[in-house]
Design a protein around this motif. Structure first.
Motif, PDB file in Angstrom:
ATOM      1  N   PRO A   1       0.497  -1.995  -0.056  1.00 50.35           N
ATOM      2  CA  PRO A   1      -0.198  -0.149  -0.411  1.00 50.35           C
ATOM      3  C   PRO A   1       0.975   1.279  -0.186  1.00 50.35           C
ATOM      4  N   GLN A   2       0.462   2.087  -0.758  1.00 53.01           N
ATOM      5  CA  GLN A   2       0.764   3.446  -0.725  1.00 53.01           C
ATOM      6  C   GLN A   2       0.323   4.283   0.481  1.00 53.01           C
ATOM      7  N   PRO A   3       1.996   4.897   1.040  1.00 54.15           N
ATOM      8  CA  PRO A   3       1.797   5.536   2.466  1.00 54.15           C
ATOM      9  C   PRO A   3       1.085   7.205   1.655  1.00 54.15           C
ATOM     10  N   PRO A   4      -0.037   7.656   1.917  1.00 55.58           N
ATOM     11  CA  PRO A   4      -0.879   8.616   2.435  1.00 55.58           C
ATOM     12  C   PRO A   4       0.768   9.916   1.219  1.00 55.58           C
ATOM     13  N   GLU A   5       0.033  10.867   0.857  1.00 52.75           N
ATOM     14  CA  GLU A   5       0.478  12.417   0.262  1.00 52.75           C
ATOM     15  C   GLU A   5       0.933  13.000   1.180  1.00 52.75           C
ATOM     16  N   PRO A   6       1.852  13.314   1.592  1.00 53.43           N
ATOM     17  CA  PRO A   6       1.703  14.498   2.974  1.00 53.43           C
ATOM     18  C   PRO A   6       1.330  15.734   2.265  1.00 53.43           C
ATOM     19  N   PRO A   7       0.615  16.730   3.496  1.00 57.36           N
ATOM     20  CA  PRO A   7      -0.378  18.045   2.959  1.00 57.36           C
ATOM     21  C   PRO A   7       0.074  18.971   2.777  1.00 57.36           C
ATOM     22  N   ARG A   8      -0.439  19.317   1.709  1.00 56.70           N
ATOM     23  CA  ARG A   8       0.390  19.889   0.621  1.00 56.70           C
ATOM     24  C   ARG A   8       0.197  21.939   1.419  1.00 56.70           C
ATOM     25  N   SER A   9      -0.289  22.184   2.609  1.00 61.68           N
ATOM     26  CA  SER A   9      -0.821  22.891   3.035  1.00 61.68           C
ATOM     27  C   SER A   9      -1.237  23.066   4.369  1.00 61.68           C
ATOM     28  N   GLN A  10      -0.891  24.000   5.709  1.00 63.32           N
ATOM     29  CA  GLN A  10      -1.324  24.175   6.814  1.00 63.32           C
ATOM     30  C   GLN A  10      -2.759  23.795   7.144  1.00 63.32           C
TER      31      GLN A  10
END
Length: 65
Positions: free
Chosen positions: A4-13
């Motif tokens: 499984p792919q890890p979730p994408e990191p958040p792009r903004s606060q």
């Protein structure tokens, strides 16, 4: 079978804050459902839930520090 792919990191606060608030809401819902089940029971658990409920209701409408 692929991993499984890890979730994408958040792009903004804003995404971080939105994720945290959504998680808090989910957890609050779980606790609220459990409290409603215990609220009508006799004994120390029911007493504690009713005391917290009544204290919370008493805080509504009062100015916060």
């Amino acid at each position: 079978m692929s991993e499984p792919q890890p979730p994408e990191p958040p792009r903004s606060q804003d995404e971080v804050v939105a994720h945290v608030l959504a998680e808090l809401r989910r957890r609050f819902d779980v606790v609220a459902r459990a409290a409603r089940r215990v609220e009508s029971s006799d004994g120390p658990a029911g007493d504690a839930v009713r005391a917290v409920r009544d204290a919370f209701r008493g805080m509504r409408g009062s100015p916060r520090d």
